[in-house]
Design a protein around this motif. Structure first.
Motif, PDB file in Angstrom:
ATOM      1  N   UNK A   1       0.839  -1.205   0.000  1.00  0.00           N
ATOM      2  CA  UNK A   1       0.000   0.000   0.000  1.00  0.00           C
ATOM      3  C   UNK A   1       0.873   1.254   0.000  1.00  0.00           C
ATOM      4  N   UNK A   2       0.246   2.375  -0.307  1.00  0.00           N
ATOM      5  CA  UNK A   2       0.943   3.659  -0.314  1.00  0.00           C
ATOM      6  C   UNK A   2       1.288   4.095   1.108  1.00  0.00           C
ATOM      7  N   UNK A   3       2.276   4.955   1.190  1.00  0.00           N
ATOM      8  CA  UNK A   3       2.656   5.563   2.468  1.00  0.00           C
ATOM      9  C   UNK A   3       2.722   7.062   2.297  1.00  0.00           C
ATOM     10  N   UNK A   4       1.987   7.773   3.153  1.00  0.00           N
ATOM     11  CA  UNK A   4       2.089   9.246   3.222  1.00  0.00           C
ATOM     12  C   UNK A   4       2.566   9.591   4.643  1.00  0.00           C
ATOM     13  N   UNK A   5       3.674  10.270   4.750  1.00  0.00           N
ATOM     14  CA  UNK A   5       4.324  10.490   6.042  1.00  0.00           C
ATOM     15  C   UNK A   5       3.835  11.771   6.722  1.00  0.00           C
ATOM     16  N   UNK A   6       3.693  11.675   8.033  1.00  0.00           N
ATOM     17  CA  UNK A   6       3.228  12.773   8.887  1.00  0.00           C
ATOM     18  C   UNK A   6       4.406  13.322   9.675  1.00  0.00           C
ATOM     19  N   UNK A   7       4.509  14.642   9.745  1.00  0.00           N
ATOM     20  CA  UNK A   7       5.578  15.254  10.535  1.00  0.00           C
ATOM     21  C   UNK A   7       5.306  15.015  12.010  1.00  0.00           C
ATOM     22  N   UNK A   8       6.323  14.548  12.707  1.00  0.00           N
ATOM     23  CA  UNK A   8       6.137  14.212  14.117  1.00  0.00           C
ATOM     24  C   UNK A   8       5.917  15.466  14.936  1.00  0.00           C
ATOM     25  N   UNK A   9       4.938  15.398  15.799  1.00  0.00           N
ATOM     26  CA  UNK A   9       4.620  16.508  16.691  1.00  0.00           C
ATOM     27  C   UNK A   9       4.815  16.012  18.113  1.00  0.00           C
ATOM     28  N   UNK A  10       5.884  16.445  18.792  1.00  0.00           N
ATOM     29  CA  UNK A  10       6.176  15.886  20.108  1.00  0.00           C
ATOM     30  C   UNK A  10       5.173  16.280  21.173  1.00  0.00           C
ATOM     31  N   UNK A  11       4.340  17.279  20.895  1.00  0.00           N
ATOM     32  CA  UNK A  11       3.378  17.701  21.913  1.00  0.00           C
ATOM     33  C   UNK A  11       1.969  17.286  21.509  1.00  0.00           C
ATOM     34  N   UNK A  12       1.093  17.290  22.473  1.00  0.00           N
ATOM     35  CA  UNK A  12      -0.296  16.942  22.206  1.00  0.00           C
ATOM     36  C   UNK A  12      -1.222  18.132  22.370  1.00  0.00           C
ATOM     37  N   UNK A  13      -0.795  19.143  23.113  1.00  0.00           N
ATOM     38  CA  UNK A  13      -1.622  20.334  23.302  1.00  0.00           C
ATOM     39  C   UNK A  13      -0.765  21.488  23.806  1.00  0.00           C
ATOM     40  N   UNK A  14      -1.294  22.681  23.640  1.00  0.00           N
ATOM     41  CA  UNK A  14      -0.611  23.864  24.164  1.00  0.00           C
ATOM     42  C   UNK A  14      -0.595  23.796  25.688  1.00  0.00           C
ATOM     43  N   UNK A  15       0.405  24.392  26.320  1.00  0.00           N
ATOM     44  CA  UNK A  15       0.488  24.327  27.784  1.00  0.00           C
ATOM     45  C   UNK A  15      -0.559  25.196  28.457  1.00  0.00           C
ATOM     46  N   UNK A  16      -0.808  24.924  29.718  1.00  0.00           N
ATOM     47  CA  UNK A  16      -1.692  25.776  30.509  1.00  0.00           C
ATOM     48  C   UNK A  16      -0.956  27.055  30.888  1.00  0.00           C
ATOM     49  N   UNK A  17      -1.702  28.041  31.333  1.00  0.00           N
ATOM     50  CA  UNK A  17      -1.105  29.325  31.704  1.00  0.00           C
ATOM     51  C   UNK A  17      -0.249  29.169  32.950  1.00  0.00           C
ATOM     52  N   UNK A  18       0.836  29.926  33.066  1.00  0.00           N
ATOM     53  CA  UNK A  18       1.635  29.888  34.290  1.00  0.00           C
ATOM     54  C   UNK A  18       0.830  30.425  35.472  1.00  0.00           C
ATOM     55  N   UNK A  19       1.326  30.182  36.652  1.00  0.00           N
ATOM     56  CA  UNK A  19       0.757  30.775  37.861  1.00  0.00           C
ATOM     57  C   UNK A  19       1.734  31.804  38.411  1.00  0.00           C
ATOM     58  N   UNK A  20       1.181  32.789  39.111  1.00  0.00           N
ATOM     59  CA  UNK A  20       1.984  33.904  39.598  1.00  0.00           C
ATOM     60  C   UNK A  20       2.820  33.491  40.797  1.00  0.00           C
ATOM     61  N   UNK A  21       4.068  33.912  40.793  1.00  0.00           N
ATOM     62  CA  UNK A  21       4.947  33.697  41.938  1.00  0.00           C
ATOM     63  C   UNK A  21       5.123  35.035  42.662  1.00  0.00           C
ATOM     64  N   UNK A  22       6.013  35.080  43.623  1.00  0.00           N
ATOM     65  CA  UNK A  22       6.225  36.299  44.404  1.00  0.00           C
ATOM     66  C   UNK A  22       7.201  37.214  43.685  1.00  0.00           C
ATOM     67  N   UNK A  23       6.791  38.438  43.455  1.00  0.00           N
ATOM     68  CA  UNK A  23       7.629  39.421  42.775  1.00  0.00           C
ATOM     69  C   UNK A  23       8.482  40.186  43.783  1.00  0.00           C
ATOM     70  N   UNK A  24       9.533  40.804  43.293  1.00  0.00           N
ATOM     71  CA  UNK A  24      10.418  41.584  44.153  1.00  0.00           C
ATOM     72  C   UNK A  24      10.415  43.030  43.672  1.00  0.00           C
ATOM     73  N   UNK A  25       9.698  43.915  44.378  1.00  0.00           N
ATOM     74  CA  UNK A  25       9.638  45.312  43.943  1.00  0.00           C
ATOM     75  C   UNK A  25      10.667  46.185  44.664  1.00  0.00           C
ATOM     76  N   UNK A  26      11.032  47.256  44.024  1.00  0.00           N
ATOM     77  CA  UNK A  26      11.759  48.344  44.668  1.00  0.00           C
ATOM     78  C   UNK A  26      11.103  49.627  44.186  1.00  0.00           C
ATOM     79  N   UNK A  27      11.702  50.757  44.452  1.00  0.00           N
ATOM     80  CA  UNK A  27      11.055  52.035  44.099  1.00  0.00           C
ATOM     81  C   UNK A  27      10.912  52.216  42.592  1.00  0.00           C
ATOM     82  N   UNK A  28      11.904  51.760  41.828  1.00  0.00           N
ATOM     83  CA  UNK A  28      11.858  51.986  40.372  1.00  0.00           C
ATOM     84  C   UNK A  28      12.013  50.689  39.587  1.00  0.00           C
TER      85      UNK A  28
END
Length: 578
Positions: free
Chosen positions: A286-313
């Motif tokens: 039979x014929x063969x048509x090749x598919x480009x491998x996709x290592x992922x299955x879905x886009x990632x979820x959004x990151x979560x917020x960590x603790x920021x370090x503020x100063x005056x500027x």
């Protein structure tokens, strides 16, 4: 251009005659063959043969390495002579020359998959469903591109006991389980690293689910839909497992999947009236048509917020890593396309900011499948350098700051906006929540330090930003979360009341006329964080609690008194020298 080196082994003449088969290599048309012996003594002459029986010298091929372009399938060997000794012959090697046509990638926007634009072995993209130049080769399921897939390859009924038959014949099998290999091996064509994967680097055989998704994306479930799709699949026919003959060429399309089913394998079949995924014996071609491998299955979820370090500027923004993400993007606006690529870093330092100001920034996680929704980061810069003077009320003998916390100047009137300053929730430190434009959250805090700069709203009893409540947060210069400069603290309710009774009038006019020049700084609602009564009411926290509330100085144009307020309210703070 590719090259192939053949390192052949020398045998004596009688030994060579006993060899029943030849080792084999596969190369593309016009790629370069290099013939070379690892070691030998004497003179060398390279020979070629169309059938491994009749050998002829290759003109001029008496040195090594001998290089030439591959043009057709042949056998090759070396003849070594030294003096008057009998010649000796190297092991022979069969070189199978394939068309190995070039290809492009084609993307189906419906399925999100990338494929080769033509069948394996085809010289061009199909111009019609019956374009013979686009038919390509016909593979037996699980075999490598060893030459058997050519439509004119020879046949043999001898089954193979290994994954590599060692020849280029199409292996026929007319009895169950209709496989070219005995015993069967179900794991030959799965994934880019699969045994015998015939596809170019980075490509593989599609699974059943991937072919089904492709089929259901067609405009019609038949040959017209197959050709009308981005893949332009032609009716390439098949090769019989029984005798190797061609069938249904120009009327059916048969395409292998990587998926097996019991002793058979799955394939996509279509004609002018229908298309479906079915079963077939693995000895079918039979014929063969090749598919480009996709290592992922879905886009990632959004990151979560960590603790920021503020100063005056400056703010050092931080977020948590996401499983499956290969990188992150950061932006000052909610626009992924213009965002800065942070690579795998989960931190971003932003400078040249304004002190005592709330900032919102945006972060996305991404991988090969796409990007997440945006995470909104919120943080205020540290309070501006707080300059102040001390002011004494000679009547009470108390010394105070001359301005509200967060104010840039001493009030010039009761409604001087530059003198209003910040609005604190009772008991909280200066973490950014006190800024009038800070963000809000309805998530109560279980500790004394929320770890963020949001104003915490609470519309139900006991109307506090903290749960459980803590009555001991603002008492004294060493009090937990004391927001005042060193040596200063929140006044008690009694100290505020003594101040109030010293005014020339018990209202906003008296508050401004006093040494403290208190402005009408307004409030911030506990329920939603909105501002109200700015310019008409003054509310100033004391350190004193009352049941689930806290005591505050309250004044307007007509009156002034001490009152209870919910601790989630935002009020002004005027600090008292200890």
């Amino acid at each position: 251009m590719r090259r192939i080196n053949l390192f052949l082994i020398i045998f004596g003449f009688l030994q060579l005659l006993a060899i029943k088969g030849f080792s084999q290599s596969t190369i593309c048309l016009n790629d370069t063959i290099y013939l070379e012996l690892p070691t030998f003594r004497g003179d060398i002459q390279w020979q070629e043969s169309p059938d491994s029986l009749s050998w002829t010298d290759i003109s001029g091929a008496n040195f090594q390495p001998f290089a030439f372009p591959a043009s057709e399938t042949k056998f090759y060997r070396a003849v070594i002579t030294e003096g008057s000794c009998n010649p000796i012959f190297s092991e022979g090697r069969k070189i199978v020359v394939l068309s190995c046509s070039t290809f492009q990638e084609v993307f189906n926007p419906v399925t999100g998959k990338t494929w080769m634009d033509r069948n394996l072995g085809a010289t061009q993209v199909a111009t019609s469903s019956t374009d013979a130049d686009s038919y390509g080769d016909l593979y037996q399921w699980g075999r490598a591109d060893d030459g058997h897939q050519l439509r004119t390859s020879g046949t043999t009924s001898t089954l193979s006991g290994s994954d590599s038959p060692g020849h280029s014949d199409f292996i026929t099998s007319g009895t169950s389980p209709y496989d070219w290999r005995s015993p069967q091996n179900d794991n030959l064509w799965q994934g880019v690293s699969g045994t015998n994967n015939p596809c170019p680097a980075g490509f593989r055989l599609p699974t059943e689910a991937e072919w089904e998704a492709e089929r259901t994306s067609w405009s019609s479930n038949n040959a017209a839909g197959a050709f009308g799709s981005p893949l332009k699949l032609p009716l390439a026919g098949y090769r019989s497992n029984g005798d190797g003959s061609l069938g249904d060429v120009g009327s059916f399309g048969y395409y292998w999947l990587s998926t097996v089913s019991d002793t058979l394998s799955r394939g996509l079949f279509f004609n002018s009236s229908d298309a479906e995924v079915g079963y077939g014996g693995r000895a079918l071609g039979l014929s063969v048509r090749c598919l480009k491998d996709d290592p992922c299955t879905q886009a990632p979820s959004a990151p979560t917020e960590s603790t920021h370090t503020p100063s005056e500027i400056q703010i050092i923004w931080n977020w948590n890593s996401v499983s499956g993400a290969t990188g992150y993007k950061w932006n000052t606006v909610n626009n992924y396309s213009t965002a800065t690529d942070m690579g795998t870093s989960t931190t971003k330092t932003e400078g040249s900011l304004t002190c005592n100001t709330v900032y919102m920034r945006y972060v996305w996680a991404y991988n090969a499948c796409g990007n997440s929704t945006a995470l909104t980061l919120t943080q205020s810069t540290s309070v501006c350098p707080f300059t102040f003077q001390e002011v004494l009320n000679p009547t009470t003998g108390a010394t105070w700051l001359d301005r509200n916390l967060g104010a840039t100047q001493v009030a010039t009137s009761s409604t001087d906006a530059s003198a209003y300053g910040d609005l604190y929730q009772w008991g909280r430190l200066a973490d950014g929540h006190q800024i009038r434009t800070s963000g809000t959250t309805a998530t109560l805090c279980a500790g004394d330090v929320p770890g963020h700069g949001n104003f915490i709203t609470n519309g139900s009893s006991p109307y506090d930003w903290r749960s459980p409540q803590n009555d001991n947060l603002w008492q004294g210069v060493s009090g937990t979360n004391n927001p005042c400069p060193a040596g200063f603290r929140l006044p008690t309710a009694a100290e505020w009341d003594a101040e109030r009774t010293s005014w020339s009038s018990n209202n906003a006019a008296g508050a401004f006329a006093s040494p403290l020049k208190l402005p009408l700084a307004g409030h911030r609602y506990s329920s939603d964080g909105s501002l109200f009564d700015v310019g008409s009411i003054g509310g100033y926290w004391s350190s004193t609690v009352s049941s689930t509330d806290a005591r505050s100085l309250y004044f307007s144009s007509s009156n002034a008194y001490m009152s209870n307020f919910y601790r989630a309210y935002g009020h002004a703070v005027r600090c008292y020298k200890d």
